[in-house]
Design a protein around this motif. Structure first.
Motif, PDB file in Angstrom:
ATOM      1  N   VAL A 129      13.561 -31.448  39.719  1.00  0.00           N
ATOM      2  CA  VAL A 129      13.305 -31.079  38.322  1.00  0.00           C
ATOM      3  C   VAL A 129      13.085 -32.339  37.476  1.00  0.00           C
ATOM      4  N   GLY A 130      13.883 -33.374  37.724  1.00  0.00           N
ATOM      5  CA  GLY A 130      13.719 -34.624  36.992  1.00  0.00           C
ATOM      6  C   GLY A 130      12.374 -35.288  37.257  1.00  0.00           C
ATOM      7  N   THR A 131      11.889 -35.187  38.484  1.00  0.00           N
ATOM      8  CA  THR A 131      10.585 -35.735  38.823  1.00  0.00           C
ATOM      9  C   THR A 131       9.484 -34.914  38.167  1.00  0.00           C
ATOM     10  N   GLY A 132       9.676 -33.604  38.106  1.00  0.00           N
ATOM     11  CA  GLY A 132       8.724 -32.748  37.396  1.00  0.00           C
ATOM     12  C   GLY A 132       8.642 -33.103  35.920  1.00  0.00           C
ATOM     13  N   ILE A 133       9.785 -33.402  35.323  1.00  0.00           N
ATOM     14  CA  ILE A 133       9.798 -33.834  33.915  1.00  0.00           C
ATOM     15  C   ILE A 133       9.016 -35.127  33.766  1.00  0.00           C
ATOM     16  N   ALA A 134       9.225 -36.069  34.682  1.00  0.00           N
ATOM     17  CA  ALA A 134       8.506 -37.347  34.628  1.00  0.00           C
ATOM     18  C   ALA A 134       7.005 -37.150  34.833  1.00  0.00           C
TER      19      ALA A 134
ATOM     20  N   CYS B  47      13.094 -25.659  49.331  1.00  0.00           N
ATOM     21  CA  CYS B  47      12.092 -25.445  48.275  1.00  0.00           C
ATOM     22  C   CYS B  47      12.112 -26.601  47.282  1.00  0.00           C
ATOM     23  N   PHE B  48      13.308 -27.028  46.868  1.00  0.00           N
ATOM     24  CA  PHE B  48      13.410 -28.157  45.945  1.00  0.00           C
ATOM     25  C   PHE B  48      12.944 -29.453  46.607  1.00  0.00           C
ATOM     26  N   LEU B  49      13.202 -29.614  47.893  1.00  0.00           N
ATOM     27  CA  LEU B  49      12.745 -30.804  48.601  1.00  0.00           C
ATOM     28  C   LEU B  49      11.221 -30.872  48.611  1.00  0.00           C
ATOM     29  N   VAL B  50      10.577 -29.751  48.891  1.00  0.00           N
ATOM     30  CA  VAL B  50       9.114 -29.692  48.875  1.00  0.00           C
ATOM     31  C   VAL B  50       8.596 -29.968  47.472  1.00  0.00           C
ATOM     32  N   LEU B  51       9.237 -29.394  46.461  1.00  0.00           N
ATOM     33  CA  LEU B  51       8.842 -29.616  45.070  1.00  0.00           C
ATOM     34  C   LEU B  51       8.994 -31.085  44.685  1.00  0.00           C
ATOM     35  N   PHE B  52      10.076 -31.712  45.095  1.00  0.00           N
ATOM     36  CA  PHE B  52      10.311 -33.128  44.830  1.00  0.00           C
ATOM     37  C   PHE B  52       9.194 -33.979  45.441  1.00  0.00           C
ATOM     38  N   ILE B  53       8.871 -33.721  46.687  1.00  0.00           N
ATOM     39  CA  ILE B  53       7.805 -34.473  47.364  1.00  0.00           C
ATOM     40  C   ILE B  53       6.463 -34.217  46.683  1.00  0.00           C
ATOM     41  N   TYR B  54       6.218 -32.975  46.301  1.00  0.00           N
ATOM     42  CA  TYR B  54       4.972 -32.642  45.606  1.00  0.00           C
ATOM     43  C   TYR B  54       4.839 -33.445  44.315  1.00  0.00           C
ATOM     44  N   PHE B  55       5.886 -33.436  43.486  1.00  0.00           N
ATOM     45  CA  PHE B  55       5.816 -34.167  42.222  1.00  0.00           C
ATOM     46  C   PHE B  55       5.672 -35.666  42.445  1.00  0.00           C
ATOM     47  N   LEU B  56       6.353 -36.191  43.447  1.00  0.00           N
ATOM     48  CA  LEU B  56       6.239 -37.622  43.731  1.00  0.00           C
ATOM     49  C   LEU B  56       4.818 -38.008  44.131  1.00  0.00           C
ATOM     50  N   THR B  57       4.180 -37.142  44.878  1.00  0.00           N
ATOM     51  CA  THR B  57       2.844 -37.474  45.377  1.00  0.00           C
ATOM     52  C   THR B  57       1.721 -37.006  44.457  1.00  0.00           C
TER      53      THR B  57
ATOM     54  N   SER C 132       5.647 -48.658  39.518  1.00  0.00           N
ATOM     55  CA  SER C 132       6.473 -48.231  38.379  1.00  0.00           C
ATOM     56  C   SER C 132       7.840 -47.734  38.797  1.00  0.00           C
ATOM     57  N   ILE C 133       8.001 -47.296  40.045  1.00  0.00           N
ATOM     58  CA  ILE C 133       9.307 -46.829  40.487  1.00  0.00           C
ATOM     59  C   ILE C 133      10.328 -47.981  40.486  1.00  0.00           C
ATOM     60  N   PHE C 134       9.840 -49.211  40.528  1.00  0.00           N
ATOM     61  CA  PHE C 134      10.735 -50.351  40.569  1.00  0.00           C
ATOM     62  C   PHE C 134      11.054 -50.917  39.199  1.00  0.00           C
ATOM     63  N   LEU C 135      10.517 -50.305  38.150  1.00  0.00           N
ATOM     64  CA  LEU C 135      10.818 -50.751  36.796  1.00  0.00           C
ATOM     65  C   LEU C 135      12.153 -50.181  36.355  1.00  0.00           C
TER      66      LEU C 135
END
Length: 166
Positions: free
Chosen positions: A13-18, A143-153, A162-165
């Motif tokens: 969810v946090g990655t989706g917000i980002a 489902c959340f794991l797939v969603l997390f990977i989806y948002f990351l990619t 930017s992930i290192f900022l």
């Protein structure tokens, strides 16, 4: 909900917000999401965070019990006001969001949460619920794991550096 499901759901969810807001997905933000997703369970000595709390969880449990104060809107609001007004950073934003996502996830569990503590000890829960360690929770984890990977990619990270900022 088991600790790893709290972590993955908060990260998703946090990655989706980002991905859809100006919030940057950084290591500090992800670390805040992760810690925040575990923090409400500081009231349970046998929880993942409770076993690593050097006795703090026993004291919190003795004072409030499991799923008491730490799972209320009052606790989340107090933490959010103090951290975001006094110490705003990607880490504290992630921590406050992760905390809220934990309470929301437990709101959807069959046990519910005392959202209005200390005014009411009634446990509120969503219409559709799951049981901890059930097949449904396992399904939610994946489902959340797939969603997390989806948002990351697909958009949460505009620039791979930017992930290192912080």
């Amino acid at each position: 909900m088991r600790y790893h499901t709290h972590i993955v759901s908060s990260l998703a969810v946090g990655t989706g917000i980002a991905a859809y807001t100006p919030v940057s997905f950084t290591i500090a933000y992800a670390a805040g999401l992760t810690l925040g997703s575990l923090l409400p369970d500081i009231d349970e000595p046998n929880s993942y965070i409770g076993r690593r709390s050097f006795g703090v969880a026993k004291q919190v449990n003795k004072a409030f019990g499991h799923r008491g104060f730490t799972h209320s809107l009052l606790a989340w609001g107090a933490i959010t006001i103090v951290l975001l007004l006094q110490y705003f950073s990607p880490f504290t934003l992630g921590l406050c969001l992760g905390y809220a996502f934990h309470v929301l996830a437990d709101y959807c569990s069959s046990q519910g949460v005392p959202l209005l503590w200390p005014f009411s000890k009634k446990r509120y829960r969503f219409v559709i619920t799951y049981r901890t360690s059930s097949f449904l929770e396992t399904l939610l984890f994946y489902c959340f794991l797939v969603l997390f990977i989806y948002f990351l990619t697909n958009g949460a990270i505009e620039d791979s550096s930017s992930i290192f900022l912080f």
